[in-house]
Structures are given as C-alpha cells and as structure tokens.
Design a protein around this motif. Structure first.
Motif, PDB file in Angstrom:
ATOM      1  N   ASP A   1       0.883  -1.229   0.231  1.00 39.99           N
ATOM      2  CA  ASP A   1      -0.162   0.160   0.007  1.00 39.99           C
ATOM      3  C   ASP A   1       0.839   1.183  -0.066  1.00 39.99           C
ATOM      4  O   ASP A   1       1.924   1.388   0.399  1.00 39.99           O
ATOM      5  CB  ASP A   1      -1.062  -0.060   1.081  1.00 39.99           C
ATOM      6  CG  ASP A   1      -0.267  -0.161   2.626  1.00 39.99           C
ATOM      7  OD1 ASP A   1       0.113   1.276   2.891  1.00 39.99           O
ATOM      8  OD2 ASP A   1      -0.127  -1.054   3.122  1.00 39.99           O
TER       9      ASP A   1
ATOM     10  N   ARG B   1      -2.391  -1.612  -9.546  1.00 40.31           N
ATOM     11  CA  ARG B   1      -3.333  -0.919  -8.383  1.00 40.31           C
ATOM     12  C   ARG B   1      -4.675  -1.739  -8.647  1.00 40.31           C
ATOM     13  O   ARG B   1      -5.210  -1.922  -9.464  1.00 40.31           O
ATOM     14  CB  ARG B   1      -3.557   0.512  -8.783  1.00 40.31           C
ATOM     15  CG  ARG B   1      -4.232   0.971  -7.720  1.00 40.31           C
ATOM     16  CD  ARG B   1      -4.530   2.490  -8.010  1.00 40.31           C
ATOM     17  NE  ARG B   1      -3.496   3.436  -8.295  1.00 40.31           N
ATOM     18  CZ  ARG B   1      -3.371   4.849  -8.393  1.00 40.31           C
ATOM     19  NH1 ARG B   1      -4.440   5.502  -8.675  1.00 40.31           N
ATOM     20  NH2 ARG B   1      -2.253   5.190  -8.803  1.00 40.31           N
TER      21      ARG B   1
ATOM     22  N   THR C   1      -8.418   1.547  -3.891  1.00 38.21           N
ATOM     23  CA  THR C   1      -7.963   2.972  -3.215  1.00 38.21           C
ATOM     24  C   THR C   1      -8.979   3.035  -2.271  1.00 38.21           C
ATOM     25  O   THR C   1     -10.295   2.877  -2.484  1.00 38.21           O
ATOM     26  CB  THR C   1      -8.040   3.968  -4.362  1.00 38.21           C
ATOM     27  OG1 THR C   1      -7.000   3.721  -5.371  1.00 38.21           O
ATOM     28  CG2 THR C   1      -7.706   5.188  -3.761  1.00 38.21           C
TER      29      THR C   1
ATOM     30  N   VAL D   1      -5.105   5.896   0.434  1.00 36.16           N
ATOM     31  CA  VAL D   1      -4.097   4.591   0.159  1.00 36.16           C
ATOM     32  C   VAL D   1      -4.584   3.889  -1.077  1.00 36.16           C
ATOM     33  O   VAL D   1      -5.958   3.437  -1.382  1.00 36.16           O
ATOM     34  CB  VAL D   1      -4.207   4.137   1.370  1.00 36.16           C
ATOM     35  CG1 VAL D   1      -3.169   2.780   1.256  1.00 36.16           C
ATOM     36  CG2 VAL D   1      -3.540   4.865   2.685  1.00 36.16           C
TER      37      VAL D   1
ATOM     38  N   TYR E   1      -3.843   0.255  -3.125  1.00 34.18           N
ATOM     39  CA  TYR E   1      -3.213  -1.212  -2.763  1.00 34.18           C
ATOM     40  C   TYR E   1      -2.874  -1.554  -4.056  1.00 34.18           C
ATOM     41  O   TYR E   1      -3.531  -1.397  -5.127  1.00 34.18           O
ATOM     42  CB  TYR E   1      -4.269  -1.882  -2.212  1.00 34.18           C
ATOM     43  CG  TYR E   1      -4.503  -1.747  -0.591  1.00 34.18           C
ATOM     44  CD1 TYR E   1      -3.565  -2.227   0.126  1.00 34.18           C
ATOM     45  CD2 TYR E   1      -5.443  -0.688  -0.276  1.00 34.18           C
ATOM     46  CE1 TYR E   1      -3.941  -1.853   1.535  1.00 34.18           C
ATOM     47  CE2 TYR E   1      -5.797  -0.470   1.038  1.00 34.18           C
ATOM     48  CZ  TYR E   1      -4.709  -1.032   1.938  1.00 34.18           C
ATOM     49  OH  TYR E   1      -5.078  -0.878   3.252  1.00 34.18           O
TER      50      TYR E   1
END
Length: 184
Positions: free
Chosen positions: A127, A146, A149, A164, A166
């Motif tokens: 993350d 990705r 979020t 953040v 991930y």
C-alpha cells in the motif's frame, strides 16, 4: 541499474537502518510522523523477513516482508485477490536514501521480497499513500497493479485522512483467480 549488495537484515543493522530512515524522513516525511521507537517501527510484529541494500558499510535501502491474516484485509482488497484464506504477504518499510535513488535499488529490494513471498506461496501486496508520487511511479514501472483505493484511518502530511492505494505484485496479478478486479 547499479547493483549493490542486498542481504538479509540483522539486528546489528538496525542503527544504520534508523540513520537511513532519518535521511528519508527529513527528505520525504516518510514516515509522516517519526516513530517513538524507530527500531520497533522497522520490525513490526508481523514481519517475516527484512533486507537491506548496502554500499560498503552504509545501509542505503530497506524492505520488509510482512504476513497479513487474510481475514483482516480490507474487503475490496480481499475480493480483488480472489478472497484468499491463507496468509498474504505485504511489502513494508520500503525506502532508499535520497542520495542512492534513481539507481534501481528500490526495484531490487522489491524483487528480493517478492521472491521470498513466492517461495512461501503468498500473494503479495503493498500500500502507498496517494502523495507518494515517486513510489507510485516506481511500482507501476516495475509491473505492480493498482487494485483498490481507500481512505486510511491515519493522517497524511496535510493532516487529512490519507488516500491509500493497494497494489498487487506482477506475479500475484498473473495467478488465476487473483487480482480479478484490477483498476486500469
């Protein structure tokens, strides 16, 4: 890409790791708030292994591989991973000192941790805060994808709840049944 020695971190490396982290924090505010006990911060309880990049006697980079309980994952992240039931690997405490950036050390550290996660049979995630533009560019350049979020429960440098992202490793993204809901 310049190759430095990357090796498993030892307890004796912690003071040099803390010095390297201090240089990173002064430059980038990573971590956003300096930990009360940086040695403990670099050694979270779920740490499987950690590695350092060294130039002579200087630690110039660091990465950890943590193990997460699949049941504790953000639901949308678990879904993107194919709802795992076994432990999930997570990149943690990745940094390279400012003077050594741009030479491939972060990518090499990610590769070493990724190999360990693969050897352990764990899907691998990481993350990153939305304001980590250089880190995001690195992850995407080396093939991380990705998947989710979210808003974090901690504050970014502006004092707001952090956004953040991930990511899943290239190997995790290629496995059938995993990372099926990837963001494009």
């Amino acid at each position: 890409m310049e190759t430095l020695l990357i090796r498993r971190r030892t307890t004796e490396d912690l003071p040099a790791c803390i010095d390297a982290l201090a240089a990173v924090q002064a430059s980038d505010r990573y971590p956003v708030d300096w930990p009360a006990d940086p040695g403990r911060w670099l050694t979270p309880s779920n740490l499987v292994e950690a590695w350092v990049a060294v130039d002579g006697l200087d630690v110039v980079g660091h990465v950890g591989l943590a193990q997460l309980d699949a049941a504790t994952l953000e639901p949308s992240l678990a879904e993107a991973l194919g709802t795992p039931t076994a432990p999930v690997g997570s990149i943690t405490r990745l940094f390279v000192t400012p003077r050594r950036r741009g030479h491939g050390q972060a990518a090499q550290l990610l590769e070493v941790a990724g190999k360990e996660a693969a050897d352990l049979g764990m899907p691998l995630i990481l993350d990153v805060s939305d304001d980590g533009h250089a880190a995001i560019a690195l992850y995407e350049r080396v093939g991380w994808r990705r998947v989710v979020t979210t808003r974090a429960d901690w504050l970014n440098a502006a004092g707001e709840p952090a956004v953040v992202h991930y990511y899943v490793s290239p190997e995790t993204a290629q496995k059938p049944g995993r990372a099926t809901h990837l963001s494009e």
